[in-house]
Design a protein around this motif. Structure first.
Motif, PDB file in Angstrom:
ATOM      1  N   THR C 272       0.854  -1.112  -0.017  1.00 53.65           N
ATOM      2  CA  THR C 272      -0.004  -0.102  -0.116  1.00 53.65           C
ATOM      3  C   THR C 272       0.744   1.167   0.031  1.00 53.65           C
ATOM      4  OG1 THR C 272      -1.672  -1.206   1.028  1.00 53.65           O
ATOM      5  CG2 THR C 272      -1.929   1.020   1.224  1.00 53.65           C
ATOM      6  N   SER C 276       0.493   4.289  -2.705  1.00 51.92           N
ATOM      7  CA  SER C 276       0.046   5.333  -2.265  1.00 51.92           C
ATOM      8  C   SER C 276       1.106   6.526  -2.841  1.00 51.92           C
ATOM      9  CB  SER C 276       0.148   5.505  -0.644  1.00 51.92           C
ATOM     10  OG  SER C 276       0.112   6.898  -0.332  1.00 51.92           O
ATOM     11  N   SER C 280      -0.423   6.874  -7.037  1.00 49.70           N
ATOM     12  CA  SER C 280      -1.399   8.028  -6.620  1.00 49.70           C
ATOM     13  C   SER C 280      -0.840   9.410  -6.684  1.00 49.70           C
ATOM     14  CB  SER C 280      -2.233   7.641  -5.403  1.00 49.70           C
ATOM     15  OG  SER C 280      -1.337   7.870  -4.414  1.00 49.70           O
ATOM     16  N   LYS C 336      -8.689  -0.551  -2.735  1.00 52.90           N
ATOM     17  CA  LYS C 336      -7.440   0.295  -3.168  1.00 52.90           C
ATOM     18  C   LYS C 336      -7.735   0.296  -4.681  1.00 52.90           C
ATOM     19  CE  LYS C 336      -3.064  -1.018  -2.276  1.00 52.90           C
ATOM     20  NZ  LYS C 336      -2.076  -2.002  -2.187  1.00 52.90           N
ATOM     21  N   CYS C 374      -2.864  10.448  -1.288  1.00 56.48           N
ATOM     22  CA  CYS C 374      -1.753   9.854  -0.545  1.00 56.48           C
ATOM     23  C   CYS C 374      -2.773   9.454   0.725  1.00 56.48           C
ATOM     24  CB  CYS C 374      -0.796  10.805  -0.310  1.00 56.48           C
ATOM     25  SG  CYS C 374       0.555   9.939   0.460  1.00 56.48           S
ATOM     26  N   PHE C 377      -5.070   6.524   0.221  1.00 56.79           N
ATOM     27  CA  PHE C 377      -4.442   5.215   0.296  1.00 56.79           C
ATOM     28  C   PHE C 377      -3.907   4.678   1.610  1.00 56.79           C
ATOM     29  CE2 PHE C 377      -4.381   5.426  -4.430  1.00 56.79           C
ATOM     30  CZ  PHE C 377      -4.614   4.134  -4.704  1.00 56.79           C
ATOM     31  N   LEU C 378      -3.175   5.561   2.131  1.00 56.44           N
ATOM     32  CA  LEU C 378      -2.619   5.194   3.475  1.00 56.44           C
ATOM     33  C   LEU C 378      -3.915   4.911   4.636  1.00 56.44           C
ATOM     34  CD1 LEU C 378       0.287   7.906   4.116  1.00 56.44           C
ATOM     35  CD2 LEU C 378       0.326   5.583   2.981  1.00 56.44           C
TER      36      LEU C 378
END
Lengths: 99, 179, 751
Positions: C272, C276, C280, C336, C374, C377-378
């Motif tokens: 991931t 991120s 992205s 995701k 970011c 995604f995190l």
């Protein structure tokens, strides 16, 4: 001395090498034929070097020798690998590339 | 060293004779390389060609390349070839299974066609040009000049070449090791 | 590079001095991570923290310098009317009269990207120390991550195309390494290859385009190219168009634009933090960055006129991408992948913005998007890491997590609001300005596309949020929530023992879970021990995960205020506009009336999606459940989306196949399947169409049809077939024979 002496010798060797590459089945012999071709090129390079003066042809010939040495090393390693896997180095048995 | 430096007639005759003999030996040996039925004989014929080429380089006043040729080709490459022959268990004596059947039928025309074109072009292109005629007298001991060239104008290719050799060395080891 | 300051002529030295130390030494920013990469590779494994400390320290150092450069740039812009870019270069190599330099070229665009990349990289590295802890290739992970940052930083600083390509390719390589980080599992390895190859297709365009630039302008220095292109100082417009198209293909590949967007969702197979950082917020904007960097070339070169309509190809591709990707985001179950398609769609917005002449808003969107995407995604990683047993499946393993993971939830909500363009969040200021500019510059189509895109964005994000944080917990999330419900009433022991029991219980559960449901692909194989969480969110992820979330979440709100049109703040514009290179129409004045449609659509998207999500995924019976199975039309639409418009099938079955199998093989095949002869003849277009025709058209009829190009292809193929014998000697014979014949022809022609 005529520059054509050397150039023609190079041409003859080149064509003999080409003949060998096409005709030979044994992979080691094909590699030897390729060496013939490379040598003929070197003769040409040096002949031109003498024709025009300067030392550039010498440098190129040296580089060709170095590349040829590398090529033989890798080539023979591949031949060994093929031999180990298939117990033969006859190129006509290797037709994975058949389309 | 007596090189092709001086354009004196008698020396030129001697050079031509020397060239002719060596060239004849080379061509015969080269033909043996591609026709011999014995792998080891072919390898030995290749040694002849290499040695002949080294001699021709001397005639061309390229003593450093000639020495390198002897060291690298006759010394190292040929040993590699003989190892290759040995490790792939080539038959001792003559072996009839070295060539592709009937391949000569198309190999010969191709080689001759190529030769014809090359000879025509060379003869038409260079006619009676003499080597060393451009006025630059080769000096015995061009080696230092060559090294200057390698480390100045041709430094980048040299640098790339060292990578090629490194990659080839590593590659051969990776390919050939047993595991 | 190290010699840069000494070898520079005194004059530029002086100018650079005036610009400030950080601006002059910006080349250190990529150099530090590059050195760190080698340190990690060689010494990382022997260090107590496996090399992550070097990576983190190098990124911090880069961030400090980038921040200093940013500060000094702002200073410079404030102090003088006319700002010049700060260059500091030295000769890299020269080949035959062509000199390539390497160094740094700092202007507004470069400095923003520099800061952005360094900042996000630092946070992601911090996050990764926890997220991939215990991984068997921990050190390599950090090495690749650091090298990636170096590559991106090298690219944004590039004074010329050569350095740009260098950074561009480093990123491609690192992307491949990182997507395939867990290559033991076949899908991951395949995804890595797919990403690499797809991007390579585009990269060919970059090489061709760069060559064409050199041919046309005689230089590869970016400022020189921009000036010449803007001034019309080139020989032919069509050559410029060709160049721009070639370069744009590279941008399409890198930035996942239609039709080369298919690699980006697959790239989610990587860890991931990689998704991120690379896929992205930074790497994928490289394409957008290239368009922004060489804006005059694209602006002039891709300007096309169809039926008296004047528009830019960039905007067309961007617009298509906005809609296509947003549509796909609706049917994803993997959280995701939703975010990945959302990224594709937002990149489409950026391209569209550049295409409609909204340069500053587009670059500003890069800036704000990096923070909130970011963060999203995190958050997804945090949910998977702590809440759902490393599964990313929203339908199976998530739901109802909002109370247990407050930090993750809040930051997710903030970032979602920013992404959707809710007023006063950062996305609103950037995205709305793009839409507004499309309107103001009279691009009605793109204006409508932008509005629809905003609606769709809100809708799919609402769906994802609902599935993840609301409703009933399912699968892994149910385990997690249930587990913590048991413990939440216990009096707090001392922190260590709580942590310990937490870890033990978790591990146990992890084993149970393994038997009942399969883990997602983001599963690492070490025993799980979660780190210490922040004090106010005991059940949430550990502080290494949540701290970056909090920082990014905050920035997802604040970053928008650098260029907030409603408040007449145009700081970002002031810093950047010297980088544009061409005259653009003035951005329209902000009016709430103009923003109203998009705000209303966002609201509508939210409401509609919430109602539908509740009905479909919520508890209780509903007429909408299983609708796609019952209703044929909706079902077909759903299938069409699930299969990603069949683009993958098109690429793999038609295009790749045609390249992979040699031409004669394909032609030979047509002997038996005459039909494909037609397909081949007309350029292997629609294989599916072909099969239909084969079914319904009589063989005799076909024979009649084929006599044109089809027969030719068949015969050529049949004649060529023995050529592909697989025999090396024969290939050699053909090679030399062809060379001989070619030489002969040349001789005959010339004599």
């Amino acid at each position: 001395m005529l520059v054509n002496n050397f150039l023609l010798l190079g041409a003859v060797l080149f064509c003999i090498g080409v003949y060998g590459v096409i005709v030979r089945k044994n992979a080691v012999l094909v590699l030897m034929s390729i060496e013939l071709i490379l040598n003929s090129v070197n003769i040409n390079l040096l002949a031109f070097d003498r024709l025009h003066g300067g030392n550039d042809g010498n440098v190129f010939a040296l580089y060709v020798i170095a590349v040829a040495a590398a090529e033989v090393g890798v080539g023979l390693a591949m031949v060994l690998l093929i031999f180990r896997n298939r117990k033969t180095i006859a190129l006509d048995d290797l037709s994975e590339m058949k389309g | 060293m007596v090189l092709a430096a001086d354009v004196q007639p008698d020396i030129e005759i001697a050079q031509n004779i020397g060239f002719g003999i060596i060239a004849a030996v080379m061509v015969i040996a080269a033909v043996r390389v591609v026709t011999s039925k014995n792998v080891v004989h072919a390898a030995l014929a290749l040694v002849m060609v290499m040695a002949g080429a080294a001699a021709q380089y001397l005639l061309l006043a390229a003593e450093f390349v000639a020495v390198t040729q002897v060291l690298v080709y006759i010394g190292a490459v040929m040993v590699l070839f003989l190892f290759g022959v040995m490790l792939t268990r080539a038959k001792l004596g003559s072996d009839s299974d070295l060539d592709n059947a009937k391949a000569w039928a198309y190999a010969l025309p191709i080689a001759l066609l190529l030769l014809g074109v090359l000879v025509y072009v060379l003869v038409a292109g260079f006619e009676d040009d003499k080597i060393g005629a451009s006025g630059s007298e080769p000096v015995a001991g061009r080696t230092s000049a060559i090294s200057d060239l390698i480390f100045s104008a041709y430094a980048v290719p040299f640098w790339g070449l060292s990578f090629v050799l490194l990659a080839a060395a590593i590659g051969s080891i990776v390919l050939a090791r047993k595991d | 590079m190290l010699l840069a300051s000494e070898t520079e002529p005194a004059a530029t030295e002086h100018a650079a001095q005036a610009a400030g130390w950080f601006l002059e030494h910006a080349w250190l920013v990529p150099l530090i991570p590059a050195i760190a990469f080698f340190l990690i590779i060689f010494f990382g494994k022997r260090l107590p923290k496996g090399g992550s400390e070097i990576g983190l320290a190098s990124m911090l150092a880069a961030l400090v310098i980038a921040g200093g450069a940013g500060y000094q740039w702002i200073d410079l812009v404030g102090s003088s009317e006319h700002v010049e870019a700060v260059s500091n270069t030295t000769e890299w190599f020269s080949v035959g009269g062509f000199h390539a330099s390497i160094g740094s070229h700092i202007d507004g665009l470069a400095v923003v990207m520099l800061f952005l990349v360094a900042f996000i990289s630092t946070l992601v590295q911090l996050y990764s120390t926890e997220y991939v802890r215990g991984d068997r290739r921990y050190t390599h992970f950090f090495a690749a991550l650091t090298l990636f940052s170096s590559g991106m930083l090298t690219m944004v600083l590039a004074p010329n195309m050569v350095q740009l390509i260098l950074g561009w390719e480093i990123m491609g390589l690192c992307s491949f390494l990182l997507i395939g980080h867990w290559w033991e599992e076949l899908p991951n390895a395949k995804a890595a290859l797919k990403a690499f190859f797809t991007v390579r297709v585009g990269d060919m365009g970059l090489l061709v385009g760069t060559g064409a630039l050199l041919a046309m302008f005689g230089t590869l220095e970016i400022p020189g190219i921009n000036e010449a292109a803007a001034a019309g100082d080139f020989e032919s417009k069509s050559l410029l168009t060709f160049t721009a198209v070639a370069l744009f293909i590279a941008c399409i590949g890198k930035s996942g634009q239609f039709p080369l967007h298919t690699w980006l969702p697959d790239a989610m197979a990587g860890p991931t933090p990689v998704s991120s950082l690379l896929h992205s917020s930074t790497m994928v904007v490289a394409g957008v960055f290239l368009v922004a960097r060489l804006y005059p070339v694209f602006q002039v070169g891709l300007d096309i006129t169809v039926l008296d309509n004047h528009f830019n190809l960039i905007a067309v591709i961007g617009g298509i991408t906005v809609l296509i990707a947003a549509g796909l985001a609706f049917v994803q179950n993997d959280i995701k992948k939703v975010l990945a398609y959302s990224t594709v769609s937002q990149l489409g917005y950026m391209m569209m913005g550049l295409g409609v002449g909204a340069w500053v808003p587009a670059v500003f969107h890069i800036f704000t998007h990096a923070f909130f995407k970011c963060c999203l995604f995190l958050c997804a990683g945090s949910v998977a890491h702590t809440g759902s047993h490393h599964s990313f499946d929203m339908k199976k393993d998530m739901g109802g997590l909002r109370k247990k993971m407050p930090v993750t939830f809040v930051t997710w909500m903030v970032s979602t609001a920013a992404l959707c363009g809710v007023p006063f969040f950062s996305g609103f200021f950037s995205k709305d300005e793009i839409i507004d500019s499309a309107h103001g510059n009279h691009y009605t189509t793109f204006y409508v596309i932008g509005l629809i895109g905003a609606f769709m964005t809100t809708a799919y994000m609402t769906r994802a949020t609902y599935l993840t944080f609301f409703g009933t917990p399912r699968g892994g999330a149910a385990h997690f929530v249930g587990h913590h419900e048991d413990h939440s009433h216990e009096p707090a022991h001392d922190a260590n023992s709580v942590d310990h029991s937490h870890a033990m219980a978790f591990e146990e559960e992890h084993h149970d879970a393994g038997a009942t449901h399969s883990h997602g692909h983001d599963d690492h194989h070490a025993p799980l021990v979660h780190g210490r969480p922040l004090p106010f969110a005991k059940d949430d992820s550990s502080w290494q995960l949540t701290l970056p979330l909090i920082i990014l979440g905050t920035l997802a709100i604040l970053s928008g205020y650098l260029n907030a049109a409603p408040f007449k703040i145009h700081k970002f514009h002031d810093w950047m506009h010297s980088s544009i290179g061409v005259e653009l129409p003035e951005a329209p004045e902000f009016e709430w009336a103009n923003a109203a449609p998009s705000i209303l659509l966002v609201l509508a998207g939210f409401v509609v999606s919430l109602l539908v999500s509740k009905a479909v995924f919520g508890p209780g019976p509903s007429a909408l459940k299983g609708l796609t199975e019952r209703n044929k039309v909706l079902g077909a639409g759903h299938r069409f989306l699930v299969n990603k418009y069949y683009l993958d099938a098109l690429y793999e079955n038609v295009i790749v196949r045609a390249i992979a199998y040699p031409i004669s093989r394909a032609a030979y095949w047509t002997n038996q399947h005459v039909l494909d002869g037609i397909v081949n003849g007309v350029g292997r277009g629609g294989r599916a169409t072909g099969e239909l025709v084969y079914k319904y058209v009589d063989q005799a009829l076909v024979d009649g049809v084929v006599n044109g190009s089809g027969t030719t292809a068949t015969q050529a193929g049949g004649a060529l077939q023995p050529v592909q014998s697989g025999k090396v000697n024969l290939y050699g014979a053909l090679l030399f024979g062809a060379a001989a014949v070619g030489a002969l022809v040349l001789v005959l022609v010339n004599s």
